[in-house]
Design a protein around this motif. Structure first.
Motif, PDB file in Angstrom:
ATOM      1  N   ARG A   1       0.815  -1.208   0.000  1.00 41.79           N
ATOM      2  CA  ARG A   1       0.000   0.000   0.000  1.00 41.79           C
ATOM      3  C   ARG A   1       0.852   1.264   0.000  1.00 41.79           C
ATOM      4  O   ARG A   1       0.324   2.355  -0.200  1.00 41.79           O
ATOM      5  N   ALA A   2       2.143   1.122   0.247  1.00 46.02           N
ATOM      6  CA  ALA A   2       2.993   2.303   0.372  1.00 46.02           C
ATOM      7  C   ALA A   2       4.103   2.366  -0.677  1.00 46.02           C
ATOM      8  O   ALA A   2       4.400   3.432  -1.200  1.00 46.02           O
ATOM      9  N   SER A   3       4.749   1.234  -0.943  1.00 44.82           N
ATOM     10  CA  SER A   3       5.922   1.239  -1.811  1.00 44.82           C
ATOM     11  C   SER A   3       6.000  -0.069  -2.596  1.00 44.82           C
ATOM     12  O   SER A   3       6.501  -1.078  -2.083  1.00 44.82           O
ATOM     13  N   PRO A   4       5.522  -0.056  -3.835  1.00 47.67           N
ATOM     14  CA  PRO A   4       5.595  -1.278  -4.651  1.00 47.67           C
ATOM     15  C   PRO A   4       7.020  -1.804  -4.796  1.00 47.67           C
ATOM     16  O   PRO A   4       7.230  -3.009  -4.900  1.00 47.67           O
ATOM     17  N   ARG A   5       8.000  -0.921  -4.765  1.00 50.15           N
ATOM     18  CA  ARG A   5       9.398  -1.352  -4.892  1.00 50.15           C
ATOM     19  C   ARG A   5       9.808  -2.218  -3.700  1.00 50.15           C
ATOM     20  O   ARG A   5      10.419  -3.272  -3.864  1.00 50.15           O
ATOM     21  N   TRP A   6       9.465  -1.789  -2.462  1.00 49.48           N
ATOM     22  CA  TRP A   6       9.809  -2.568  -1.282  1.00 49.48           C
ATOM     23  C   TRP A   6       9.002  -3.864  -1.230  1.00 49.48           C
ATOM     24  O   TRP A   6       9.517  -4.899  -0.807  1.00 49.48           O
ATOM     25  N   GLU A   7       7.749  -3.800  -1.651  1.00 45.51           N
ATOM     26  CA  GLU A   7       6.942  -5.019  -1.698  1.00 45.51           C
ATOM     27  C   GLU A   7       7.567  -6.030  -2.655  1.00 45.51           C
ATOM     28  O   GLU A   7       7.724  -7.213  -2.317  1.00 45.51           O
TER      29      GLU A   7
END
Length: 135
Positions: free
Chosen positions: A54-60
């Motif tokens: 929900r915040a950072s697709p890169r970290w996901e």
């Protein structure tokens, strides 16, 4: 721009920041779980991936593609599954925690029974989860 549109954009930004902060907190707790045998790891990484989604697709994406942590997260998301090894460690941790509780607390019988029933319920739920299917 209408006031409602400004509020939605502002709220969205703060919501992403909140999820990002929660994701970082969950990731830190997961890392602590790697170092401490009494603290779980996978559940915190699953929560971190959910927050980062929900915040950072890169970290996901980083968590989902990680060679060690990615497969349990993906198995949980896609199948609601927990590995046999994960189940064994979790149930062992619950058993040790319950033994330590009874040894150190000396609770009144009804509180001890309530804690025991709650922990047994968690262990049964864990054992009832499917194991990941290989595809």
């Amino acid at each position: 721009m209408a006031d409602g549109q400004q509020d939605r954009g502002h709220t969205g930004r703060w919501t992403r920041r909140l999820y990002g902060a929660l994701g970082i907190l969950m990731l830190v707790l997961g890392i602590i779980g790697i170092l401490l045998p009494v603290m779980p790891t996978t559940i915190f990484l699953i929560l971190a991936a959910a927050c980062f989604g929900r915040a950072s697709p890169r970290w996901e994406a980083y968590l989902l593609q990680h060679p060690q942590f990615g497969p349990p997260i993906v198995a949980w998301r896609e199948q609601g599954a927990i590995s046999a090894r994960g189940k064994a460690f979790a149930v062992l941790g619950i058993a040790i925690g319950l033994a330590v509780f009874w040894y150190t607390v000396d609770p009144v019988w009804w509180l001890g029974a309530l804690v025991s029933i709650g922990m047994a319920g968690c262990a049964i739920w864990l054992l009832a989860r499917p194991t990941p299917r290989t595809s």
